[in-house]
Design a protein around this motif. Structure first.
Motif, PDB file in Angstrom:
ATOM      1  N   GLN A  74     -14.066  32.771  15.570  1.00  0.00           N
ATOM      2  CA  GLN A  74     -14.402  34.163  16.198  1.00  0.00           C
ATOM      3  C   GLN A  74     -15.894  34.000  16.501  1.00  0.00           C
ATOM      4  OE1 GLN A  74     -13.180  37.397  13.600  1.00  0.00           O
ATOM      5  NE2 GLN A  74     -15.130  38.020  13.339  1.00  0.00           N
ATOM      6  N   GLY A  75     -16.367  34.242  17.626  1.00  0.00           N
ATOM      7  CA  GLY A  75     -17.583  33.950  17.887  1.00  0.00           C
ATOM      8  C   GLY A  75     -18.263  32.537  17.802  1.00  0.00           C
ATOM      9  N   TYR A  81     -18.293  31.056  14.786  1.00  0.00           N
ATOM     10  CA  TYR A  81     -17.732  30.716  13.444  1.00  0.00           C
ATOM     11  C   TYR A  81     -16.306  30.483  13.497  1.00  0.00           C
ATOM     12  CZ  TYR A  81     -22.278  31.959  11.967  1.00  0.00           C
ATOM     13  OH  TYR A  81     -23.585  31.946  11.778  1.00  0.00           O
ATOM     14  N   LEU A 102     -21.354  36.406  14.967  1.00  0.00           N
ATOM     15  CA  LEU A 102     -20.140  36.288  14.349  1.00  0.00           C
ATOM     16  C   LEU A 102     -18.980  37.146  15.320  1.00  0.00           C
ATOM     17  CD1 LEU A 102     -18.212  35.805  11.792  1.00  0.00           C
ATOM     18  CD2 LEU A 102     -18.718  38.330  11.122  1.00  0.00           C
TER      19      LEU A 102
END
Lengths: 473, 118
Positions: B9-10, B12, B118
């Motif tokens: 996700q993003g 991370y 994020l």
């Protein structure tokens, strides 16, 4: 003009009776109270500066921190229901409150409060439904006895000892007792006493102070402290090293302890639930477990019967897990073929409910037809005649309705051949086991039926009926 | 040869296995990536579908953030190496896996993460 009282925000955070944390304007964690550390499973020292959503993993519409950003921008507080997934792989239903705060320099930040609603969710529910939602399924008298005890055990702070073979659901019972107790809004912390070497386990349980040993670069709160006002579940207590047993006993007696390398004692209010698959009384006799600790833990005792002892539940469990995995895997399997039912009914399930669940999951995965056949069962259950011998589930003698040690020998393949295909049959093999159990118990008790029926956890009439059934009269 | 699947996700590793909609899949051997890694966008988040995908794709290693016990146990039962509870930029986590130094529950962040997306 009187000087405005400005309290220290960390002290204030600790005063909040819910898990709470403070984030900066980029949603990075600045501080967490002890309850937040307990519910997430992360110590503040390890996650300071980390994005809040990476630690409090919620499903409350906060993907990419959307809720945080919204509250930061608008200043409107937000309360959302959902759940969080913590470090211990537990999903906890929560009410998630986010509000904007400002510091003395007018910089923005967020106060996040995560309220555990587990206890609240169970209010008003029928008890049976609640237990079923925890996958505690059982209509047998043995399980009903266990269910009857849960409300009693929830209403007190006395220590509970849960015994039972592996896979019988000891963890689930512990969680249920906590969730139904007045401590439900405080942490439930599980520690596996068999998973760590002595030194690490001591530090894990009681924490340590900076410099206590090589690598102790900061103070660490132990699980006892994190579980303050909640419940500490010590699983595999039979594997706890003797030196630690002494320290545990002292905490149970005084409600305080000294962290590793520390000087000051820490006071805690923790309810202890312990579990083991080992025969603790035997361990006490062999000097592997302290007798005083045994009695201290064994204030309330619940024994979870193995699947062999409650064979009538197997059908319900098979149906439950079939439905569950049907739904999860998008399948439409309607049941089991008669042969598959016979095989499963005759199987001894040494891994109990956990093994049964895994077998159904496997079968649902590989089954391509409407009904699960013997071809869809895991091959290992056919590998050899499964001999389950000396599967001892010893209970403390102090328990009035303690059951027998089960010494059973199940020959799987012959049982397949002789059953007639109707539901629940496979009883030929179970009958053999039960008959042998009665014979063994009678021999142990010198033929005394009263003590034998007590040992088997039955009434005298039930013993008489069974003896008649098996031609023992 | 091993094959990794990592919900992301993003920048991370995705905080939750069951809510991830983007997964990174790469083959590797002896600390080196083999072939072209791919990113799969899922139609909707689903832990069951992710488990299904892991089996279908013959994945040997999973790196993820939070995962429910039932799915963790399922994957371990299927003999898949699962490093869960990882909090890190996904590229860093993968590099550590290649180096053989990624541990369960590792938190690998530095000063620059104060600004990570994020």
């Amino acid at each position: 003009m009187a000087v405005l009282f400005t309290p220290d925000y960390l002290t204030m955070l600790e005063g909040i009776p819910y898990p709470a944390m403070i984030l900066n304007d980029r949603s990075r964690i600045q501080a967490m109270n002890r309850l937040m550390q307990a519910i997430t499973g992360y110590a503040i020292e390890n996650v300071r500066g980390v994005h809040g959503e990476l630690v409090v993993r919620s499903n409350a519409g906060n993907t990419r921190g959307q809720n945080y950003n919204k509250v930061l921008q608008t200043g409107e507080p937000m309360s959302v229901t959902g759940d969080i997934l913590n470090r211990f792989r537990r999903k906890i239903p929560t009410l998630y409150h986010i509000s904007r705060i400002k510091d003395a320099q007018q910089s923005l930040g967020l106060l996040v409060i995560v309220e555990d609603t587990t206890g609240r969710a169970s209010e008003g529910d029928a008890v049976e439904n609640n237990y079923a939602s925890q996958e505690l399924i059982g209509h047998s008298p043995q399980m009903q006895k266990v269910f009857d005890m849960i409300p009693l055990m929830s209403q007190t702070d006395a220590s509970v000892l849960i015994t039972g073979e592996t896979g019988t659901g000891k963890d689930k019972i512990a969680e249920l007792i906590h969730a139904e107790s007045s401590r439900a809004r405080y942490p439930f912390i599980k520690v596996n006493c068999g998973a760590l070497p002595t030194d690490l386990l001591e530090s894990e349980l009681f924490g340590h102070v900076k410099g206590a040993f090589t690598g102790a670069t900061r103070n660490k709160q132990g699980m006892f402290k994190l579980a303050d006002r909640g419940t500490l579940f010590l699983t595999e207590i039979g594997d706890m090293p003797l030196p630690l047993q002494v320290k545990l006993l002292s905490v149970l007696d005084d409600s305080k302890f000294i962290p590793v390398g520390g000087e000051q004692s820490v006071e805690v209010d923790v309810r202890i639930i312990a579990a083991t698959h080992r025969p603790l009384r035997e361990q006490v006799k062999r000097n592997e477990f302290r007798e005083d600790l045994f009695y201290r833990l064994n204030v309330l005792h619940v024994h979870l019967p193995s699947l062999r002892e409650r064979q009538s539940d197997i059908r319900y469990l098979l149906d439950h897990f079939l439905q569950k995995f049907n739904k999860a895997l998008g399948k439409n399997i309607v049941g089991f073929t008669p042969l598959a039912s016979q095989i499963l009914s005759a199987y001894a399930f040494p891994g109990n409910v956990r093994e049964l669940r895994n077998i159904v999951e496997y079968a649902v995965n590989v089954c391509k037809r409407k009904k699960i056949s013997d071809q869809n069962l895991p091959p290992y259950i056919f590998d050899k005649q499964l001999i389950v011998s000396e599967m001892v589930t010893t209970e403390p003698e102090s328990v009035p309705d303690s059951k027998a040690q089960v010494k059973a020998a199940v020959a799987l393949e012959p049982a397949i051949g002789i059953t007639d295909g109707s539901s629940g049959n496979g009883n030929e093999s179970w009958g053999d086991i039960e008959r042998q159990m009665i014979v063994d118990a009678l021999l142990t008790n010198g033929g005394n039926r009263t003590t034998t029926s007590e040992q088997l956890g039955w009434g005298r009439m039930k013993l008489w009926r069974k003896m008649k059934k098996y031609g023992l009269l | 040869m091993r094959k990794l699947l990592m919900p992301i996700q993003g920048d991370y590793v995705a905080p939750r296995f069951d809510l991830a909609t983007e997964v990174y899949v790469a083959r590797f051997e002896d600390g080196k990536v083999i072939g072209e890694p791919k990113t799969i966008i899922m139609e909707k988040p689903s832990d069951e579908e992710l488990c299904h995908m892991i089996i279908e794709e013959h994945i040997s290693d999973v790196i993820c953030g939070g995962i429910e016990e039932i799915h963790y146990n399922f994957l371990v039962w299927k003999k898949i190496v699962v490093k869960d509870g990882v909090i890190a930029r996904w590229e860093d986590a993968f590099q550590l896996l290649l180096d053989g130094t990624l541990g369960q529950g590792d938190i690998v962040l530095d000063e620059s993460d104060a600004l990570g997306i994020l």
